[in-house]
Motif scaffolding. Structure first.
Motif, PDB file in Angstrom:
ATOM      1  N   VAL A  62       9.782  -0.303  -9.893  1.00 57.25           N
ATOM      2  CA  VAL A  62      10.772  -0.237  -8.809  1.00 57.25           C
ATOM      3  C   VAL A  62      10.036   0.089  -7.522  1.00 57.25           C
ATOM      4  O   VAL A  62       9.268   1.053  -7.468  1.00 57.25           O
ATOM      5  N   CYS A  63      10.266  -0.732  -6.492  1.00 57.70           N
ATOM      6  CA  CYS A  63       9.464  -0.556  -5.282  1.00 57.70           C
ATOM      7  C   CYS A  63      10.245  -0.958  -4.046  1.00 57.70           C
ATOM      8  O   CYS A  63      10.869  -2.017  -4.017  1.00 57.70           O
ATOM      9  N   VAL A  64      10.176  -0.082  -3.050  1.00 60.90           N
ATOM     10  CA  VAL A  64      10.857  -0.380  -1.786  1.00 60.90           C
ATOM     11  C   VAL A  64       9.936  -1.103  -0.799  1.00 60.90           C
ATOM     12  O   VAL A  64      10.390  -1.540   0.256  1.00 60.90           O
ATOM     13  N   ALA A  65       8.656  -1.261  -1.130  1.00 64.68           N
ATOM     14  CA  ALA A  65       7.723  -1.839  -0.156  1.00 64.68           C
ATOM     15  C   ALA A  65       7.908  -3.354  -0.028  1.00 64.68           C
ATOM     16  O   ALA A  65       7.816  -3.905   1.061  1.00 64.68           O
ATOM     17  N   ARG A  66       8.116  -4.045  -1.115  1.00 69.63           N
ATOM     18  CA  ARG A  66       8.424  -5.476  -1.136  1.00 69.63           C
ATOM     19  C   ARG A  66       7.342  -6.341  -0.491  1.00 69.63           C
ATOM     20  O   ARG A  66       7.627  -7.212   0.339  1.00 69.63           O
ATOM     21  N   CYS A  67       6.107  -6.127  -0.860  1.00 71.39           N
ATOM     22  CA  CYS A  67       5.007  -6.972  -0.379  1.00 71.39           C
ATOM     23  C   CYS A  67       5.268  -8.408  -0.854  1.00 71.39           C
ATOM     24  O   CYS A  67       5.625  -8.613  -2.017  1.00 71.39           O
ATOM     25  N   ASN A  68       5.043  -9.380   0.031  1.00 70.05           N
ATOM     26  CA  ASN A  68       5.455 -10.736  -0.351  1.00 70.05           C
ATOM     27  C   ASN A  68       4.466 -11.453  -1.275  1.00 70.05           C
ATOM     28  O   ASN A  68       4.722 -12.553  -1.735  1.00 70.05           O
ATOM     29  N   PHE A  69       3.333 -10.809  -1.560  1.00 70.29           N
ATOM     30  CA  PHE A  69       2.369 -11.411  -2.492  1.00 70.29           C
ATOM     31  C   PHE A  69       2.541 -10.841  -3.896  1.00 70.29           C
ATOM     32  O   PHE A  69       1.777 -11.164  -4.804  1.00 70.29           O
ATOM     33  N   CYS A  70       3.518  -9.966  -4.092  1.00 70.13           N
ATOM     34  CA  CYS A  70       3.615  -9.197  -5.340  1.00 70.13           C
ATOM     35  C   CYS A  70       4.710  -9.752  -6.234  1.00 70.13           C
ATOM     36  O   CYS A  70       5.865  -9.854  -5.831  1.00 70.13           O
ATOM     37  N   ALA A  71       4.334 -10.094  -7.463  1.00 69.95           N
ATOM     38  CA  ALA A  71       5.314 -10.598  -8.432  1.00 69.95           C
ATOM     39  C   ALA A  71       5.744  -9.509  -9.403  1.00 69.95           C
ATOM     40  O   ALA A  71       6.523  -9.766 -10.313  1.00 69.95           O
ATOM     41  N   PHE A  72       5.211  -8.316  -9.221  1.00 74.18           N
ATOM     42  CA  PHE A  72       5.428  -7.243 -10.196  1.00 74.18           C
ATOM     43  C   PHE A  72       6.671  -6.409  -9.890  1.00 74.18           C
ATOM     44  O   PHE A  72       7.401  -6.015 -10.795  1.00 74.18           O
ATOM     45  N   TYR A  73       6.942  -6.175  -8.624  1.00 76.29           N
ATOM     46  CA  TYR A  73       7.968  -5.184  -8.298  1.00 76.29           C
ATOM     47  C   TYR A  73       9.386  -5.710  -8.539  1.00 76.29           C
ATOM     48  O   TYR A  73       9.623  -6.915  -8.573  1.00 76.29           O
ATOM     49  N   GLY A 108       1.862   2.533  -9.638  1.00 73.02           N
ATOM     50  CA  GLY A 108       3.198   1.978  -9.770  1.00 73.02           C
ATOM     51  C   GLY A 108       3.827   1.677  -8.435  1.00 73.02           C
ATOM     52  O   GLY A 108       3.198   1.814  -7.380  1.00 73.02           O
ATOM     53  N   GLY A 109       5.086   1.265  -8.497  1.00 69.90           N
ATOM     54  CA  GLY A 109       5.829   0.937  -7.283  1.00 69.90           C
ATOM     55  C   GLY A 109       6.228   2.188  -6.522  1.00 69.90           C
ATOM     56  O   GLY A 109       6.062   3.314  -7.000  1.00 69.90           O
ATOM     57  N   HIS A 110       6.750   1.962  -5.318  1.00 72.83           N
ATOM     58  CA  HIS A 110       7.199   3.077  -4.476  1.00 72.83           C
ATOM     59  C   HIS A 110       8.680   3.302  -4.784  1.00 72.83           C
ATOM     60  O   HIS A 110       9.554   2.717  -4.150  1.00 72.83           O
ATOM     61  N   ASN A 111       8.899   4.139  -5.778  1.00 73.99           N
ATOM     62  CA  ASN A 111      10.251   4.339  -6.293  1.00 73.99           C
ATOM     63  C   ASN A 111      10.877   5.553  -5.604  1.00 73.99           C
ATOM     64  O   ASN A 111      10.382   6.670  -5.739  1.00 73.99           O
ATOM     65  N   ASN A 189       3.881  -1.871   6.627  1.00 75.19           N
ATOM     66  CA  ASN A 189       4.673  -0.630   6.633  1.00 75.19           C
ATOM     67  C   ASN A 189       4.270   0.310   5.514  1.00 75.19           C
ATOM     68  O   ASN A 189       4.377   1.525   5.653  1.00 75.19           O
ATOM     69  N   LYS A 190       3.816  -0.238   4.385  1.00 78.82           N
ATOM     70  CA  LYS A 190       3.451   0.689   3.296  1.00 78.82           C
ATOM     71  C   LYS A 190       2.179   1.438   3.664  1.00 78.82           C
ATOM     72  O   LYS A 190       2.012   2.595   3.303  1.00 78.82           O
ATOM     73  N   ALA A 191       1.279   0.773   4.367  1.00 79.99           N
ATOM     74  CA  ALA A 191       0.063   1.435   4.861  1.00 79.99           C
ATOM     75  C   ALA A 191      -0.626   0.502   5.843  1.00 79.99           C
ATOM     76  O   ALA A 191      -0.896  -0.651   5.498  1.00 79.99           O
TER      77      ALA A 191
END
Ligand code: SF4
Length: 401
Positions: A62-73, A108-111, A189-191
């Motif tokens: 579960v992640c609020v960052a939502r990077c557009n290259f990520c298929a995991f979150y 893990g994700g930014h939960n 935004n995540k870093a």
């Protein structure tokens, strides 16, 4: 010009940005390999190639960052979102120990529903049950996420995590350390680049060793890849806390960004140039997880001196299409068939010994484990100890009662 630069590298000279660019763009691939191999041999005489037995555990997707290259979150509230329970994590540690491993790579994700206290309780519980087991955990963006959620400065978050049992910090979430690229990948935004590097400075100051990574092949230019390497080299000059550098190519399947994957040749050229630029890094890992065993073996002739970790479990790059699997027997076979001597190491790159399977029988891992079985939507019991922040989690708690 190329030959002059080759002579400079052979005599131990330090490359500047235009020189590295010239080599990256124009040096023949065999020459890049030869130069990188010479640097590897200088730093690691004796043809030893190391690897580590540890387990890659992703405690939540579960992640609020939502990077557009990520298929995991998965977004907050998704039916496919999960958080691992402490007991599930203990089981994974037991399986890792059975294979001769002594460390978790925990990311893990930014939960929003996992506060700093959840991490502290988990780390303490792990250390209480497995006192010598190591936690290589939480990449810089996760530390920043915890800093924002807890309203504590990054050094204070690191101090609390260290007191709870954090041993070292993995270099994930670096992608490309150039803010133009980070904005396009929705990971600014995540870093920001500076924030990522600052977490590493703080970790080094606190006495932790860390790794550094680079994910290339999305929207960045070759110049920006080099900028990333030079920024790492500068921080390593300043702090000296990085143990290793790992680069891999972007895996496009099932991502919002899409596109295609860089070739194996581009990987080898990138690895070799990294070996030439990062003259103050002792260790470079081969990324066979994204490249496969064959290119992994070739990496050992292009500057890598380490095969990374045996792969017991993988969730992140597998979600984006890469699913290579090697247990210790396979890693050692790949190292030895490439003409090197295989040795087990820890996170500090201290040699622990010869392959463990030659001492005693260990279970084979012919298939990668996953974070949790498909369709298992169970909620860990301890999650209710922590205040829910997201509307979805508050709703889930209400429906439990
Ligand atoms: S890469 Fe990490 S931070 Fe970005 S969306 Fe995926 S899990 Fe979240």
């Amino acid at each position: 010009m190329i030959q002059e630069l080759a002579s400079k590298v052979r005599s131990g000279g330090r490359l500047d940005r235009p020189e590295a660019l010239e080599l990256y763009l124009h040096a023949p691939t065999p020459l890049l390999g030869e130069l990188a191999d010479a640097v590897r041999a200088r730093k690691h005489p004796g043809r030893v190639v190391t690897y580590i037995i540890d387990r890659n555990v992703n405690y939540t997707n579960v992640c609020v960052a939502r990077c557009n290259f990520c298929a995991f979150y998965r977004p907050v509230g998704s039916a496919e979102g999960y958080v691992l329970g402490f007991e599930e994590i203990f089981r994974k540690i037991d399986e890792t120990i059975a294979l001769g491993g002594g460390q978790l790579l925990l990311q893990g994700g930014h939960n929003p529903d996992l506060p700093l206290e959840w991490y502290e309780d988990l780390f303490r519980a792990v250390k209480q049950k497995y006192p010598t087991f190591k936690l290589h955990a939480l990449s810089p963006p996760e530390v920043i996420h915890l800093s924002r959620m807890s309203r504590l400065e990054v050094p204070a978050v690191l101090d609390r995590l260290i007191s709870a049992g954090l041993d070292s910090v993995p270099g994930g979430g670096a992608e490309i350390l150039v803010d133009r690229v980070r904005k396009l990948l929705n990971c600014y935004n995540k870093a920001t680049a500076d924030e990522w590097l600052d977490v590493m400075r703080h970790a080094h100051r606190a006495g932790l060793r860390t790794t550094a990574t680079m994910m290339y092949g999305t929207v960045e230019t070759v110049e920006e890849r080099l900028e990333h390497l030079f920024r790492l080299r500068d921080v390593q000059d300043e702090m000296g806390g990085f143990t290793a550098f790992i680069t891999w190519s972007y895996q496009p399947d099932h991502t919002e960004l899409g596109g295609s994957e860089a070739t194996g040749i581009e990987y080898l050229r990138t690895l070799a140039v990294a070996r030439l630029v990062l003259d103050n890094f002792d260790n470079l890992q081969a990324s066979w997880v994204t490249q496969g065993g064959k290119v992994g073996q070739l990496s050992l002739a292009f500057g890598a001196n380490d095969m990374g970790s045996v792969m017991i479990e993988e969730n992140v790059v597998r979600a984006a299409g890469a699913a290579y699997c090697m247990d210790e027997i396979e890693i050692v076979r790949n190292i030895e068939n490439a003409g090197f001597i295989a040795k087990r190491r820890n996170m500090h790159y201290e040699v622990l010994g010869d392959p463990i399977f030659r001492d005693r029988a260990v279970p084979r891992m012919l298939e990668l484990a996953v974070a949790r079985a498909d369709g298992d939507t169970s909620r860990p019991p301890e999650i209710n100890r922590y205040a829910a922040r997201s509307a979805a989690e508050k709703k889930a708690r209400l429906s439990e009662h």
